[in-house]
Design an enzyme around this catalytic site. Structure first.
Site, mmCIF file in Angstrom:
data_model
loop_
_atom_site.group_PDB
_atom_site.id
_atom_site.type_symbol
_atom_site.label_atom_id
_atom_site.label_comp_id
_atom_site.label_asym_id
_atom_site.label_seq_id
_atom_site.Cartn_x
_atom_site.Cartn_y
_atom_site.Cartn_z
ATOM 1 N N HIS A 58 0.817 -1.205 0.000
ATOM 2 C CA HIS A 58 0.000 0.000 0.000
ATOM 3 C C HIS A 58 0.855 1.260 0.000
ATOM 4 C CE1 HIS A 58 -3.700 2.276 0.784
ATOM 5 N NE2 HIS A 58 -2.989 2.999 1.626
ATOM 6 N N HIS B 266 -9.877 2.732 -0.313
ATOM 7 C CA HIS B 266 -9.964 2.241 1.062
ATOM 8 C C HIS B 266 -10.834 0.991 1.036
ATOM 9 C CE1 HIS B 266 -9.357 3.746 5.414
ATOM 10 N NE2 HIS B 266 -8.196 3.635 4.810
#
Length: 752
Positions: free
Chosen positions: A54, A105
């Site tokens: 990420h 997200h």
């Protein structure tokens, strides 16, 4: 307590739980090589989150470099900031700049839908704020499993409430986006959020720590135990029923604190007392300290004991990894610290000096007067592992390409086409999304010019001149599944077209690339092809990619999501008063079809709705010069005030464009379809097309404009203003019946 650097040197063989933090064997060996010793537990925590997929883009950065091939010029001038910054910044004229970016997200929103989605909005807003801009609007692209699945009905309401609740509390209009459904997103929804902000050129701020002796100030919320390693670890693991063994908690958002933080930060900018600034996103303090120090001209020393805590039991490793929200870090000259604190007190924002910029190139962090981190910040923030993972063309593609939707049965009787039309309008991906969008405030701040369900959102930037921007956020995952190169280009073309038909000039792109596991060579191939498609298309459309986000490991067990490159396009319009709406506005207006319709049904809503989820064949061809020509026509038509409405053709084809235009204000129409197959005429998803309505007096000039740019024009009929959609010589249908079919799916599923 964290072990110290000296202890790490004295105990080189101490076993460390690096695998539990998502660190591979070879990565752990590399950390030891960089440090010349084993890492302390705090250093291991930092590297684990900053080297996660990420945060470090370790599987994607080798391919993302291709975006560097693109010109850094937009049609309106050079980029003021691009890839590598918190967000891209575009000159839009009159001394104004606009910054915009999309992020994901996804996994947190599956674990805890409300907070996962809410903190996704909060995070992207802080990215925009950190550039020196006032956030002025948000958008979202949401994808869920089948509408009637129990887990979709668990996740969807929470996600929508989180997006709406956080954005509404911030006072930011949600001006557009999309909501779609497919089996592959069951267990792995996508929550992609975009924020846009505006600033004057001279107010641009970048993330770097410079000036030895300058103070490092943490301001905003106190640090808690929520989200420890959350996004960074969740986004680095295959998300299935059995793992990760210990899922980190999802961040908890406080939009009222964020609102105070926004106003406080903007006043700090205005006071001219910030030398460098970084928002806290994934990886928390680990990210803010290492990125600020890495981008600066010195080192940094931080005392973790000074960090305000909501939970005093947190260990130093947890403080470093916490992803608690509503936090920022600033670098401030000593003489300005008191003024900084004064402004923070005014806004009731907690602010604490936690360190200073030092000479040299080390990031040193202490705890209880002991050094627990001593690293070169570049190795943490910017020199993580880079994987050139193997990739190969998926085995399914040949069989899928041969299974053409063009070969499926078509009932071209009046009754058959009428029934297909209702099925297409009732498809969850086409149907009315007002159950979702009515939970969002679209008009707060008073500058929303267009919002859902318009083609794209539009915001006024300058009240005096009417200068404005338009934004669209789109992805066609069905086309990308069938051909990742073409599908990514189709997603870009649709977003570009959505902006263009409002009368705005498309100028820049952001992206959010959602794919399955990069360790699967077939998934990796689709990722590489999608990037190639985007780079090539952006070159031809002359729009740069200003920044974006990659989200990998989106799969449940071994089943990846459909490849979903979500593309945001931003356009500029010189005067928002000239904007073009999507709905028919005047009875008696003529209706024209712009562009060329081909027999392109593969990957279409028609194939999915009428033929039980069929997904096969080759997606529609991309004709980018036709997209540019259409955009030029629409920009000129807007400036000259020629057209009453315009609607792009995309999912569902001509049928959906006509009916959505009619349903907008309840104005019926009568059109004659072109000669040939009515299924193709109504449901083909060929690109570079739009439906426009216009008064008769505008027709000669508009047709002249289309001829100048080589855009084909077909006269279809007129807006009747009645309550019927008439397809002359074939069938007619009442708008009330269409509206019932179109508005029922999401509303009824969620009521139940």
């Amino acid at each position: 307590m964290a072990d110290t650097v000296s202890n790490a040197m004295d105990t080189p063989d101490l076993e460390q739980p690096y695998a539990a933090l998502g660190v591979k064997d070879e990565e752990y060996a590399r950390i030891r090589e960089i440090l010349g010793r084993r890492p302390t537990s705090a250093e291991l925590a930092m590297y684990s989150v900053m080297w996660s997929e990420h945060c470090s883009y370790k599987s994607s950065k080798v391919h993302l470099k291709r975006f560097g091939e693109l010109s850094q010029e937009t049609p309106r001038g050079p980029l003021l900031a691009g890839i590598g910054e918190n967000a891209g910044v575009v000159d839009v004229g009159n001394g104004y700049a606009v910054t915009f970016k999309a992020e994901s997200h996804n996994h947190p929103s599956y674990v805890e839908p409300y907070q996962g989605a809410a903190t996704g909005v909060g995070g992207i807003v802080r990215d925009i704020l950190a550039m020196g801009a006032r956030p002025i609007g948000v958008m979202d692209s949401l994808r869920f499993g089948p509408l009637h699945e129990d887990d979709t009905l668990r996740v969807l309401p929470g996600v929508v409430a989180g997006v709406g609740g956080y954005g509404n509390c911030l006072g930011l209009p949600n001006i557009g986006g999309e909501v779609q459904f497919h089996d592959s997103y069951l267990g792995n929804p996508l929550v992609n959020a975009l924020c846009v902000g505006v600033l004057r050129h001279e107010d641009l701020h970048l993330a770097h720590a410079s000036g030895v002796g300058n103070q490092v100030i943490l301001f905003g919320a106190a640090t808690g135990g929520d989200g420890i390693g959350g996004a960074s670890i969740l986004a680095s693991e295959t998300f299935d029923e059995t793992g990760p063994a210990k899922r980190p908690s999802v961040q908890v958002g406080d939009p009222f604190m964020e609102k105070l933080l926004i106003e406080c930060t903007l006043e700090l900018f205005s006071a001219g007392i910030i030398n460098g600034i970084q928002d806290f996103g994934a990886a928390g303090i680990s990210c803010a300290t290492s990125e600020l120090a890495s981008a600066g001209d010195g080192g940094m020393k931080v005392d973790l004991n000074l960090v305000p805590l909501r939970d005093p039991s947190l260990k130093p490793e947890e403080i470093l990894m916490s992803e608690s929200q509503e936090r920022m870090m600033a670098v401030v000259e000593p003489a300005n610290v008191e003024r900084f604190m004064e402004i923070c007190r005014k806004w009731d924002v907690l602010a604490t000096v936690v360190g200073e910029v030092t000479d040299g190139d080390r990031l040193v962090i202490t705890w209880d007067d002991q050094v627990i981190v001593d690293v070169d910040p570049k190795t943490v923030a910017h020199e993580g592992p880079v994987y050139n993972r193997p990739y190969e063309r998926p085995a399914y593609l040949d069989a899928a390409a041969a299974d053409r939707a063009e070969d499926l049965h078509r009932d071209n009787s009046a009754e058959g086409v009428r029934a297909a039309l209702l099925q297409v309008m009732a498809h969850p991906n086409v149907s009315d999304k007002s159950w979702v969008t009515d939970q969002y405030d679209r008009y707060v701040r008073g500058n929303s010019v267009l919002a859902q369900p318009e083609n794209s959102g539009m915001l006024r930037i300058d009240e005096e001149t009417g200068l404005g921007i338009a934004l669209s956020l789109d992805a066609n995952s069905r086309f990308t599944y069938l051909n990742p190169y073409v599908g990514a280009q189709q997603s870009l073309a649709e977003a570009y077209r959505n902006v263009a038909v409002t009368g705005a000039e498309p100028v820049a792109v952001t992206d959010c690339l959602n794919f399955g596991s990069p360790e699967d060579p077939e998934v990796m191939w689709t990722f590489v092809e999608a990037i190639s498609g985007l780079v090539d298309a952006c070159k031809e459309l002359a729009v740069p990619v200003t920044g974006g986000n990659v989200s990998l490991y989106n799969q449940t067990a071994s089943t990846p999501i459909l490849p979903t490159p979500t593309i945001g396009v931003m356009g500029v319009i010189d005067d928002v008063a000239t904007r073009i709406r999507s709905g028919f506005t005047h009875a008696g207006d003529g209706i024209l079809l712009l562009g060329t319709t081909r027999e392109e049904l593969s990957g279409s809503i028609w194939a999915d709705a009428v033929h039980d989820g069929h997904l096969g064949g080759v997606p529609p061809q991309v004709v980018l010069d036709a997209e540019r020509a259409l955009a030029r026509v629409m920009a000129s038509a807007a400036r000259e005030g020629l057209v009453s409405s315009a609607h792009d053709l995309s999912e569902g084809g001509l049928a959906v464009a006509l009916l959505e235009s009619a349903l907008r204000d309840g104005l019926g129409f009568a059109v004659t379809l072109p000669e040939g197959d009515p299924t193709v005429a109504l449901f083909s998803e060929s690109g570079a097309r739009a439906v426009v309505s216009l008064p008769g007096g505008s027709l000669p000039r508009f047709e002249e404009l289309c001829a100048e740019h080589g855009v084909p024009v077909t006269r279809l009929g007129e807006v009747t203003g009645g309550e019927t959609a008439e397809f002359v010589g074939r069938f007619e249908i009442g708008l009330a019946e269409v509206r019932d079919a179109w508005s029922a799916p999401i509303r009824d599923a969620l009521r139940a």
